[in-house]
Design a protein around this motif. Sequence first.
Motif, short mmCIF file in Angstrom:
data_model
loop_
_atom_site.label_atom_id
_atom_site.label_comp_id
_atom_site.label_asym_id
_atom_site.label_seq_id
_atom_site.Cartn_x
_atom_site.Cartn_y
_atom_site.Cartn_z
N GLY A 1 -0.61 7.62 -4.61
CA GLY A 1 -1.01 6.54 -3.47
C GLY A 1 -2.20 6.21 -3.61
N ASN A 2 -2.52 5.11 -3.13
CA ASN A 2 -3.89 4.17 -3.27
C ASN A 2 -4.74 4.25 -2.02
OD1 ASN A 2 -2.41 2.49 -1.91
ND2 ASN A 2 -2.17 1.18 -3.53
N ARG A 3 -4.34 5.24 -0.97
CA ARG A 3 -5.15 5.13 0.23
C ARG A 3 -4.56 6.55 0.95
NH1 ARG A 3 -4.59 0.69 5.13
NH2 ARG A 3 -5.93 1.49 6.55
N LEU A 4 -5.78 7.30 1.46
CA LEU A 4 -5.42 8.60 2.06
C LEU A 4 -5.81 8.49 3.63
CD1 LEU A 4 -4.82 11.40 1.66
CD2 LEU A 4 -7.42 11.83 1.15
N LEU A 5 -5.09 8.85 4.30
CA LEU A 5 -5.29 9.18 6.00
C LEU A 5 -5.62 10.60 6.11
CD1 LEU A 5 -3.14 6.45 7.54
CD2 LEU A 5 -5.64 5.89 6.78
N VAL A 6 -6.29 11.08 7.09
CA VAL A 6 -6.39 12.28 7.64
C VAL A 6 -6.39 12.33 9.05
CG1 VAL A 6 -7.56 14.76 7.50
CG2 VAL A 6 -7.76 13.00 5.59
N GLU B 1 0.56 -1.20 -0.17
CA GLU B 1 0.10 -0.05 0.05
C GLU B 1 0.90 1.30 0.14
OE1 GLU B 1 -4.21 -0.52 1.78
OE2 GLU B 1 -2.94 -0.79 3.25
N PHE B 2 0.28 2.11 -0.77
CA PHE B 2 1.19 3.63 -0.76
C PHE B 2 0.16 4.46 -0.17
CE2 PHE B 2 3.23 6.81 -3.99
CZ PHE B 2 3.34 7.63 -2.93
N VAL B 3 0.11 4.82 1.00
CA VAL B 3 -0.64 5.80 1.98
C VAL B 3 -0.11 7.09 2.18
CG1 VAL B 3 -1.82 5.74 4.06
CG2 VAL B 3 -1.10 3.50 3.24
N VAL B 4 -1.14 7.97 1.56
CA VAL B 4 -0.64 9.46 1.76
C VAL B 4 -1.35 9.86 3.21
CG1 VAL B 4 -1.15 11.73 0.91
CG2 VAL B 4 -0.78 9.95 -0.67
N LYS C 1 -6.39 12.42 15.90
CA LYS C 1 -7.32 11.27 15.66
C LYS C 1 -7.38 10.87 14.31
CE LYS C 1 -10.50 12.36 19.76
NZ LYS C 1 -11.95 12.60 20.15
N LEU C 2 -7.42 10.00 13.93
CA LEU C 2 -7.62 9.40 12.71
C LEU C 2 -9.28 9.66 12.16
CD1 LEU C 2 -6.27 8.02 10.21
CD2 LEU C 2 -7.24 6.07 10.93
N ILE C 3 -9.32 10.74 11.33
CA ILE C 3 -10.81 11.00 11.10
C ILE C 3 -11.21 10.76 9.45
CG2 ILE C 3 -10.75 13.21 12.58
CD1 ILE C 3 -10.68 15.10 9.77
N ALA C 4 -10.36 10.18 8.87
CA ALA C 4 -10.47 9.54 7.52
C ALA C 4 -9.62 8.82 7.10
CB ALA C 4 -10.94 10.89 6.26
N ASP C 5 -10.12 7.69 6.32
CA ASP C 5 -9.51 6.52 5.84
C ASP C 5 -9.86 6.30 4.53
OD1 ASP C 5 -7.84 4.16 5.25
OD2 ASP C 5 -8.37 3.31 7.02
N LEU C 6 -9.52 6.75 3.53
CA LEU C 6 -10.03 6.57 2.28
C LEU C 6 -9.44 5.64 1.13
CD1 LEU C 6 -10.98 10.39 1.70
CD2 LEU C 6 -12.37 8.63 2.66
N ASN C 7 -10.16 4.70 0.84
CA ASN C 7 -9.43 3.57 -0.26
C ASN C 7 -9.25 4.47 -1.52
OD1 ASN C 7 -11.72 3.47 -1.78
ND2 ASN C 7 -12.34 1.68 -0.50
N ALA C 8 -8.81 3.45 -2.78
CA ALA C 8 -8.46 4.22 -3.78
C ALA C 8 -9.58 4.66 -4.75
CB ALA C 8 -7.68 3.11 -4.60
N THR C 9 -10.73 4.03 -4.32
CA THR C 9 -11.97 4.31 -5.15
C THR C 9 -12.48 5.69 -4.63
OG1 THR C 9 -12.46 1.97 -5.77
CG2 THR C 9 -14.24 3.55 -5.90
N GLU C 10 -12.64 5.72 -3.21
CA GLU C 10 -13.02 6.92 -2.55
C GLU C 10 -12.30 8.13 -2.75
OE1 GLU C 10 -15.07 4.83 1.35
OE2 GLU C 10 -12.96 4.93 1.21
N LYS C 11 -10.82 7.72 -3.00
CA LYS C 11 -9.87 8.76 -3.26
C LYS C 11 -10.27 9.53 -4.47
CE LYS C 11 -4.97 9.38 -2.68
NZ LYS C 11 -4.60 9.75 -4.15
N GLN C 12 -10.27 8.65 -5.60
CA GLN C 12 -10.77 9.36 -6.85
C GLN C 12 -11.73 10.12 -6.88
OE1 GLN C 12 -11.17 5.83 -9.20
NE2 GLN C 12 -8.87 5.32 -9.41
N ALA C 13 -12.79 10.15 -5.95
CA ALA C 13 -13.82 10.92 -6.06
C ALA C 13 -13.68 12.38 -5.55
CB ALA C 13 -15.18 10.31 -5.45
#
Length: 251
Positions: free
Chosen positions: A218-223, A35-38, A228-240
């Motif tokens: 990346g193929n995943r995004l954390l905020v 995984e390439f996580v931003v 606190k971790l308020i967002a964990d978005l996969n590749a499909t969610e990230k594209q939107a």
Amino acid sequence: MTPRITLNHLNFEVTDNNEPKQLLNDLNLTINPGEFVVLLGANGAGKSTFFNTIAGDLTPTSGQLLFNDHDITKQSAQQRTRLISRVYQDPKLGTAADMTVAENILLAMRRGQRRRLFPRRLKQQLPQIKALAKTLPNHLDQQLNRPVSNLSGGQRQTLNFLMATIQKPELLLLDEHTSALDAVSSQALMTFTNQTIRDNQLTCLMITHDLEDALQYGNRLLVLKAGKLIADLNATEKQALTVDTLLDYLN
């Protein structure tokens, strides 16, 4: 699949003006191999604390950190060097300034080996060193005998990245590694970064403040926000996502 990194109720607390302050607040997270996580977050969100905890520079106040299902919560940074490589924001970190480009690459080639006295054998290794440097986007293969202190910021940071990935670490931490560079150097290094991670199927966590890069790579995004971790978005969610929607998360 065995997770590369698992965080179980991870907390890190400090005392500020005699008051406890949670810099990391009950983080639960699993990162799988490849995984390439931003990682995004405003200043003070806990990004650097998060990286320092994973790298072993900080010990969690409570919770558990697993690496390949092995508990490394109490391990030091030195004990984790065979597993984890890191590239910092400052291009001056990670290289030996008074040594040449070739000598720095040779050090990286021997990373994680048992420390002992042995001949450098630099001349014998030069063909391999030159081949490695030739993969870089800024012609460092033509400057192997140049002291690193004489390189530009972009050249030095690209060398840092090469040195961090030569041994194909099980986890690569990129700590805003392009933010100190000019736009051209930054884009060249990000392109090289993305290609290297894809070609070697590296597991990577990257902190950035560049929202365009966060969307593109990346193929995943954390905020993170206030630890606190308020967002964990996969590749499909990230594209939107758009820059505006990212700003909504950060504000």
